[in-house]
Write a protein that holds these residues in place. Structure first.
Motif, PDB file in Angstrom:
ATOM      1  N   MET A   1       0.854  -1.169   0.000  1.00 11.76           N
ATOM      2  CA  MET A   1       0.000   0.000   0.000  1.00 11.76           C
ATOM      3  C   MET A   1       0.899   1.230   0.000  1.00 11.76           C
ATOM      4  N   HIS A   2       0.558   2.191  -0.841  1.00 10.18           N
ATOM      5  CA  HIS A   2       1.290   3.456  -0.888  1.00 10.18           C
ATOM      6  C   HIS A   2       0.766   4.380   0.216  1.00 10.18           C
ATOM      7  N   CYS A   3       1.635   5.252   0.681  1.00  7.81           N
ATOM      8  CA  CYS A   3       1.242   6.181   1.750  1.00  7.81           C
ATOM      9  C   CYS A   3       0.059   7.057   1.333  1.00  7.81           C
ATOM     10  N   SER A   4       0.015   7.487   0.096  1.00 10.15           N
ATOM     11  CA  SER A   4      -1.104   8.335  -0.342  1.00 10.15           C
ATOM     12  C   SER A   4      -2.429   7.579  -0.244  1.00 10.15           C
ATOM     13  N   ASP A   5      -2.419   6.288  -0.577  1.00 10.45           N
ATOM     14  CA  ASP A   5      -3.629   5.470  -0.447  1.00 10.45           C
ATOM     15  C   ASP A   5      -3.990   5.278   1.019  1.00 10.45           C
ATOM     16  N   SER A   6      -2.975   5.081   1.841  1.00  3.59           N
ATOM     17  CA  SER A   6      -3.202   4.912   3.273  1.00  3.59           C
ATOM     18  C   SER A   6      -3.832   6.165   3.865  1.00  3.59           C
ATOM     19  N   ARG A   7      -3.350   7.318   3.481  1.00  8.23           N
ATOM     20  CA  ARG A   7      -3.849   8.560   4.054  1.00  8.23           C
ATOM     21  C   ARG A   7      -5.271   8.863   3.584  1.00  8.23           C
ATOM     22  N   THR A   8      -5.587   8.490   2.366  1.00 12.03           N
ATOM     23  CA  THR A   8      -6.964   8.626   1.886  1.00 12.03           C
ATOM     24  C   THR A   8      -7.885   7.729   2.716  1.00 12.03           C
ATOM     25  N   ALA A   9      -7.432   6.496   2.952  1.00  8.81           N
ATOM     26  CA  ALA A   9      -8.225   5.554   3.744  1.00  8.81           C
ATOM     27  C   ALA A   9      -8.345   6.018   5.195  1.00  8.81           C
ATOM     28  N   LEU A  10      -7.273   6.551   5.752  1.00  8.07           N
ATOM     29  CA  LEU A  10      -7.314   7.058   7.120  1.00  8.07           C
ATOM     30  C   LEU A  10      -8.291   8.214   7.244  1.00  8.07           C
ATOM     31  N   SER A  11      -8.284   9.083   6.264  1.00  5.25           N
ATOM     32  CA  SER A  11      -9.214  10.211   6.268  1.00  5.25           C
ATOM     33  C   SER A  11     -10.653   9.710   6.284  1.00  5.25           C
ATOM     34  N   LEU A  28      -4.954  -1.661   5.979  1.00  2.00           N
ATOM     35  CA  LEU A  28      -4.596  -0.324   6.438  1.00  2.00           C
ATOM     36  C   LEU A  28      -3.803  -0.407   7.740  1.00  2.00           C
ATOM     37  N   ASP A  29      -4.265  -1.226   8.675  1.00  2.00           N
ATOM     38  CA  ASP A  29      -3.570  -1.378   9.948  1.00  2.00           C
ATOM     39  C   ASP A  29      -2.158  -1.930   9.757  1.00  2.00           C
ATOM     40  N   ALA A  30      -1.999  -2.864   8.833  1.00  2.00           N
ATOM     41  CA  ALA A  30      -0.674  -3.422   8.559  1.00  2.00           C
ATOM     42  C   ALA A  30       0.257  -2.341   8.016  1.00  2.00           C
ATOM     43  N   HIS A  31      -0.260  -1.495   7.141  1.00  2.00           N
ATOM     44  CA  HIS A  31       0.568  -0.412   6.620  1.00  2.00           C
ATOM     45  C   HIS A  31       0.978   0.519   7.765  1.00  2.00           C
ATOM     46  N   LEU A  32       0.023   0.866   8.610  1.00  3.45           N
ATOM     47  CA  LEU A  32       0.329   1.751   9.733  1.00  3.45           C
ATOM     48  C   LEU A  32       1.375   1.140  10.663  1.00  3.45           C
ATOM     49  N   HIS A  33       1.296  -0.149  10.852  1.00  4.80           N
ATOM     50  CA  HIS A  33       2.254  -0.832  11.716  1.00  4.80           C
ATOM     51  C   HIS A  33       3.684  -0.654  11.205  1.00  4.80           C
ATOM     52  N   GLY A  34       3.821  -0.634   9.889  1.00  6.48           N
ATOM     53  CA  GLY A  34       5.157  -0.556   9.296  1.00  6.48           C
ATOM     54  C   GLY A  34       5.582   0.813   8.815  1.00  6.48           C
ATOM     55  N   CYS A  35       4.741   1.824   8.969  1.00 11.06           N
ATOM     56  CA  CYS A  35       5.059   3.139   8.401  1.00 11.06           C
ATOM     57  C   CYS A  35       4.929   4.239   9.457  1.00 11.06           C
ATOM     58  N   ALA A  36       6.049   4.681   9.964  1.00  7.36           N
ATOM     59  CA  ALA A  36       6.055   5.717  10.999  1.00  7.36           C
ATOM     60  C   ALA A  36       5.478   7.028  10.482  1.00  7.36           C
ATOM     61  N   ASP A  37       5.713   7.358   9.219  1.00  8.77           N
ATOM     62  CA  ASP A  37       5.187   8.608   8.658  1.00  8.77           C
ATOM     63  C   ASP A  37       3.662   8.617   8.657  1.00  8.77           C
ATOM     64  N   CYS A  38       3.056   7.497   8.300  1.00  9.88           N
ATOM     65  CA  CYS A  38       1.591   7.443   8.279  1.00  9.88           C
ATOM     66  C   CYS A  38       1.011   7.391   9.692  1.00  9.88           C
ATOM     67  N   ARG A  39       1.720   6.772  10.622  1.00  6.10           N
ATOM     68  CA  ARG A  39       1.257   6.798  12.014  1.00  6.10           C
ATOM     69  C   ARG A  39       1.261   8.229  12.541  1.00  6.10           C
ATOM     70  N   LEU A  40       2.292   8.988  12.209  1.00  2.31           N
ATOM     71  CA  LEU A  40       2.349  10.390  12.611  1.00  2.31           C
ATOM     72  C   LEU A  40       1.215  11.170  11.952  1.00  2.31           C
TER      73      LEU A  40
END
Length: 60
Positions: A1-11, A28-40
């Motif tokens: 998953m790309h960060c831009s897709d993750s952030r759209t989903a988070l929104s 989405l949760d798996a991406h967040l687990h591995g991506c500090a930028d998206c968690r922030l």
């Protein structure tokens, strides 16, 4: 998953909307687990939502 897709989903998740097609909560949760930028990014979005909810109805 790309960060831009993750952030759209988070929104969508934060707004109580359906996740975009092809995105599931576990993905989405798996991406967040591995991506500090998206968690922030998620923490900042949640803080902004809390702030705007708290001041809702208050004249600025």
């Amino acid at each position: 998953m790309h960060c831009s897709d993750s952030r759209t989903a988070l929104s969508a998740r934060v707004d109580g909307e359906a996740l975009p097609p092809g995105v599931t909560g576990p993905v989405l949760d798996a991406h967040l687990h591995g991506c500090a930028d998206c968690r922030l990014w998620e923490r900042r979005v949640l803080a902004l939502r809390e702030w705007t909810t708290r001041i809702g109805g208050t004249a600025l």
